[in-house]
Design a protein around this motif. Structure first.
Motif, PDB file in Angstrom:
ATOM      1  N   LEU A 144       0.845  -1.397   0.121  1.00  0.00           N
ATOM      2  CA  LEU A 144      -0.027   0.026   0.151  1.00  0.00           C
ATOM      3  C   LEU A 144       0.757   1.413  -0.048  1.00  0.00           C
ATOM      4  CD1 LEU A 144      -2.732   1.243   0.209  1.00  0.00           C
ATOM      5  CD2 LEU A 144      -2.627   0.794   2.676  1.00  0.00           C
ATOM      6  N   GLU A 145       2.034   1.028   0.502  1.00  0.00           N
ATOM      7  CA  GLU A 145       2.827   2.368   0.533  1.00  0.00           C
ATOM      8  C   GLU A 145       3.320   2.899  -1.021  1.00  0.00           C
ATOM      9  OE1 GLU A 145       5.892  -0.959  -0.222  1.00  0.00           O
ATOM     10  OE2 GLU A 145       4.151  -0.594   0.934  1.00  0.00           O
ATOM     11  N   SER A 146       3.103   2.030  -2.002  1.00  0.00           N
ATOM     12  CA  SER A 146       3.265   2.356  -3.185  1.00  0.00           C
ATOM     13  C   SER A 146       2.195   3.261  -3.806  1.00  0.00           C
ATOM     14  CB  SER A 146       3.557   1.214  -4.112  1.00  0.00           C
ATOM     15  OG  SER A 146       4.777   0.614  -3.870  1.00  0.00           O
ATOM     16  N   ASP A 147       0.959   2.728  -3.216  1.00  0.00           N
ATOM     17  CA  ASP A 147      -0.167   3.645  -3.879  1.00  0.00           C
ATOM     18  C   ASP A 147      -0.284   4.898  -3.084  1.00  0.00           C
ATOM     19  OD1 ASP A 147      -1.861   1.301  -5.328  1.00  0.00           O
ATOM     20  OD2 ASP A 147      -1.503   0.280  -3.451  1.00  0.00           O
ATOM     21  N   LEU A 148       0.076   4.840  -1.814  1.00  0.00           N
ATOM     22  CA  LEU A 148       0.062   6.552  -1.387  1.00  0.00           C
ATOM     23  C   LEU A 148       1.048   7.262  -1.777  1.00  0.00           C
ATOM     24  CD1 LEU A 148      -0.321   4.955   2.482  1.00  0.00           C
ATOM     25  CD2 LEU A 148      -2.092   6.286   1.231  1.00  0.00           C
ATOM     26  N   LYS A 149       2.224   6.773  -2.121  1.00  0.00           N
ATOM     27  CA  LYS A 149       3.291   7.582  -2.852  1.00  0.00           C
ATOM     28  C   LYS A 149       2.761   8.074  -4.035  1.00  0.00           C
ATOM     29  CE  LYS A 149       6.851   5.567  -0.349  1.00  0.00           C
ATOM     30  NZ  LYS A 149       8.361   4.646  -0.597  1.00  0.00           N
ATOM     31  N   ALA A 150       1.800   7.196  -4.763  1.00  0.00           N
ATOM     32  CA  ALA A 150       1.560   7.621  -6.184  1.00  0.00           C
ATOM     33  C   ALA A 150       0.605   8.720  -5.991  1.00  0.00           C
ATOM     34  CB  ALA A 150       0.679   6.355  -6.797  1.00  0.00           C
ATOM     35  N   LEU A 151      -0.538   8.579  -5.123  1.00  0.00           N
ATOM     36  CA  LEU A 151      -1.361   9.657  -4.694  1.00  0.00           C
ATOM     37  C   LEU A 151      -0.829  10.820  -4.093  1.00  0.00           C
ATOM     38  CD1 LEU A 151      -4.029   7.398  -3.692  1.00  0.00           C
ATOM     39  CD2 LEU A 151      -4.498   8.853  -5.308  1.00  0.00           C
ATOM     40  N   LYS A 152       0.474  10.738  -3.281  1.00  0.00           N
ATOM     41  CA  LYS A 152       1.050  11.775  -2.383  1.00  0.00           C
ATOM     42  C   LYS A 152       0.250  12.112  -1.425  1.00  0.00           C
ATOM     43  CE  LYS A 152       3.592  13.572  -6.363  1.00  0.00           C
ATOM     44  NZ  LYS A 152       3.981  14.667  -7.288  1.00  0.00           N
ATOM     45  N   ILE A 153      -0.327  11.221  -0.652  1.00  0.00           N
ATOM     46  CA  ILE A 153      -0.946  11.173   0.497  1.00  0.00           C
ATOM     47  C   ILE A 153      -0.509  10.306   1.722  1.00  0.00           C
ATOM     48  CG2 ILE A 153      -3.276  10.693   1.567  1.00  0.00           C
ATOM     49  CD1 ILE A 153      -4.626  11.214  -1.045  1.00  0.00           C
ATOM     50  N   CYS A 154      -0.506  10.994   2.866  1.00  0.00           N
ATOM     51  CA  CYS A 154       0.247  10.308   4.055  1.00  0.00           C
ATOM     52  C   CYS A 154      -1.242   9.849   5.039  1.00  0.00           C
ATOM     53  CB  CYS A 154       1.026  11.151   4.935  1.00  0.00           C
ATOM     54  SG  CYS A 154       2.524  11.692   3.990  1.00  0.00           S
ATOM     55  N   HIS A 155      -1.256   8.685   5.140  1.00  0.00           N
ATOM     56  CA  HIS A 155      -2.590   8.299   5.820  1.00  0.00           C
ATOM     57  C   HIS A 155      -2.180   7.377   7.199  1.00  0.00           C
ATOM     58  CE1 HIS A 155      -6.822   7.651   6.512  1.00  0.00           C
ATOM     59  NE2 HIS A 155      -6.811   6.328   6.496  1.00  0.00           N
TER      60      HIS A 155
END
Length: 627
Positions: free
Chosen positions: A356-367
């Motif tokens: 999931l870290e790859s998807d967050l980096k693609a969206l540039k979102i920290c969750h």
């Protein structure tokens, strides 16, 4: 005729152990966290009892002082080893000294129960060159694993110049080897702080887990990643969890979950998958899909209009085609804003995905709330390897995905696979889909030793409580080596085991890479400081170590290790290898790849040699003498 084992004594070059028969006058002091002092109380009877206890403790201290501990390297055992002393060997030695681990074969410890405290310091950057040692031998010249004698410091030079503490305090440097394989070096910290379970503890945990799984509510919330897991897997953490990820421009973070969010069991779970395309500069988000865990309904599925010309649609993996992306009208900013608004609802939703870290980096979102099927399910060969989503779905769900050939992945299909894997995990319990590694934090093991009297502390940069120090009794977060020294001085007297890390030397040598940003780094960034700056750092480190050592009580075991050598050349070669393999996977022919970016068998051999060099480190062992 069997030869007797030859031992190499490890002593201070300027002092020797006290003779066993020498009697010492011992003043009241702290022993294993118990203050040895006479306490006056009103009742005469109680006063006599307290005095007797104090006298007994003083007598015990006097006996321990008369039998000082000592380290001796077992040269025969070290010579027979195929590899140098490993980080796991250092960890097991520490556990033997401060907990319940059995003795190691490569080192003999005389009178181990006389050891009052254990202080372990990780100081990357301590190299043979800095310590005026001969180069570490190779197997072609002599045994590369034998401890090297450290030359005494030059008395003609001022003691404030250079790192003279090591040569003044330790007699030998023992070569070590960091974990890893032929092409990579693995985490030194993970190897040190994670220990195999004992047989007794393993049996206890199996029985406990069976009983727990029968009794506990089946809920997906138990699989939300901890901060330590997110850090270890390079997640972009929100600043309110740990201030270690510096958000580059265009990055956003969801609000911090608060108590009034409501019961955790009511949190919504959303499965996500993102696909990327290659632009002239970097990969860009091309499609995102969100599916609700409870209903299975697709709540958001958008193609993303690229901000730059696409040079490769990566159709083989992304499933994105030029025809499909030509219909996209939603910008990245609009997609990011919508996903952020969904994840910012109350109570804060949990995000589910695979790596999931790859998807967050693609969206540039920290969750902050994430479940990752690449972590809650195990690779058959264990960590740090991660299982692929297609393999997991076939293995545990009994169906195939990502089998469209050149058509690539379907993000909805991948997101639904994550949903099904999580539901399988919830239904069958935490042990489902795991290949047991049976490891635990060394602090968990210490907490069970000696009737629970072993107190541990970690002093490190950043926030160690969310990472390797999460199970320690005390953690101290620092921003500089000066703060590390201050933290060590504060905790060392009241803890049986103390760990600290000094990183200024490695930083001055240019070994530390800034990984706070997800932006690509140049292949060679000149971060190494001038020799004068390095000399200044060495002088400061010498002062810090001297001050710390002088504050330690007698009979303290001091363990200092460097962990590894210069990793930069290894990292550079690995970056070249990864870039070449990525280009080939993207379908590019060799004619399209510049000659200077080829990866050859000669490069592979060079990488293996650099990995061997990078893994080499040094270990120093000593006991604080009774003065």
């Amino acid at each position: 005729m069997k030869r007797s084992q030859e031992f190499l004594p490890v002593t201070s070059p300027e002092t020797s152990p006290l003779p066993a028969q020498k009697k010492l006058k011992v003043s009241p002091r702290v022993s294993y966290g118990i203050s040895v002092q006479e306490t006056e109380v009103e009742a005469d009877g109680w006063t006599k009892v307290e005095k007797r206890v104090a006298r007994k403790l003083r007598k015990t201290e006097s006996r321990l002082d008369s039998q000082p501990p000592r380290f001796l390297y077992a040269k025969g055992e070290i010579t027979k080893r195929r590899e140098a002393v490993g980080i796991d060997d250092i960890r097991d030695l520490v556990l033997h000294l401060s907990a319940d681990a059995p003795p190691s074969s490569w080192i003999r410890v005389e009178n181990p129960r006389s050891i009052r405290k254990v202080v372990t310091l990780l100081i990357p950057g301590l190299t043979p060159e800095i310590l005026s040692l001969p180069p570490l031998p190779t197997s072609a010249t002599s045994n590369p694993n034998q401890p090297l004698q450290i030359p005494l410091p030059d008395k003609q030079e001022g003691s404030s110049k250079g790192l003279h503490f090591i040569s003044s305090t330790f007699s030998h440097a023992c070569p070590t080897q960091a974990p890893g394989d032929q092409s990579r070096m693995h985490s030194v910290l993970s190897a040190f702080f994670q220990s195999p379970l004992s047989g007794e503890e393993k049996k206890r945990r199996i029985l406990e887990r069976v009983a727990s799984e029968r009794a506990q509510e089946k809920t997906p919330l138990r699989y939300v990643l901890s901060a330590a897991q997110m850090i270890e897997n390079e997640y972009p953490l929100p600043s309110y969890i740990a201030d270690i990820f510096q958000k580059p421009p265009a990055w956003v973070e969801t609000p911090e979950p608060v108590d009034e969010d409501g019961p955790t069991r009511s949190r919504r779970i959303l499965s996500i998958d993102c696909e990327m395309c290659q632009t002239a500069d970097d990969k860009e988000l091309a499609r995102v899909c969100l599916i609700d865990y409870t209903s299975g309904i697709v709540v958001y599925d958008k193609l993303v209009k690229p901000s730059k010309p696409i040079v490769d649609y990566l159709t083989r993996w992304s499933g994105i085609t030029a025809e499909a992306l030509a219909t996209a009208t939603t910008s990245f900013e609009e997609v990011q804003s919508h996903v952020l608004s969904v994840l910012s609802s109350k109570p804060t939703p949990i995000l589910l995905g695979h790596s999931l870290e790859s998807d967050l980096k693609a969206l540039k979102i920290c969750h902050p709330l994430c479940i990752d099927t690449a972590i809650i399910y195990h690779h058959p060969r264990g960590r740090p390897l991660k299982p692929g989503l297609a393999w997991l779905t076939k293995k545990w769900c009994g169906r195939e995905i990502q089998n469209r050939g050149e058509g690539g992945h379907d993000p909805e299909e991948d997101a639904r696979a994550c949903l099904d894997l999580l539901k399988k995990k919830v239904e069958n319990g935490p042990g489902f889909g795991e290949f047991k590694t049976d490891y635990e934090s060394i602090f968990e093991r210490m907490s069970r030793a000696r009737g629970g009297t072993v107190h541990s502390a970690v002093v490190d940069r950043g926030n160690p409580s969310t990472w390797h120090g999460g199970k320690a009794t005390t953690t101290v977060g620092c921003k500089s080596d000066d703060e590390v020294l201050s933290g060590l001085l504060d905790v060392v007297q009241n803890h049986t085991f103390t760990f600290g890390r000094f990183t200024a030397l490695a930083d001055a040598l240019g070994w530390i890479v800034n990984r706070s940003s997800n932006e690509p780094q140049p292949e060679s960034t000149p971060t190494e400081r001038s020799p004068a700056d390095v000399e200044e750092v060495l002088t400061n480190l010498n002062t810090q170590l001297t001050e710390l050592y002088s504050a330690l009580p007698s009979r303290t075991a001091v363990v200092i290790f460097s962990g590894h050598s210069d990793p930069r050349k290894m990292a550079e070669l690995n970056a070249r290898k990864s870039a070449f393999e990525t280009a080939v996977r993207m379908g590019r022919s060799l004619d399209e790849i510049p000659r200077e970016k080829y990866w050859s068998t000669a490069d592979a051999r060079a990488l293996e040699e650099e990995v061997v060099r990078a893994k080499r480190g040094l270990l120093f062992l000593g006991i604080k003498d009774i003065r």
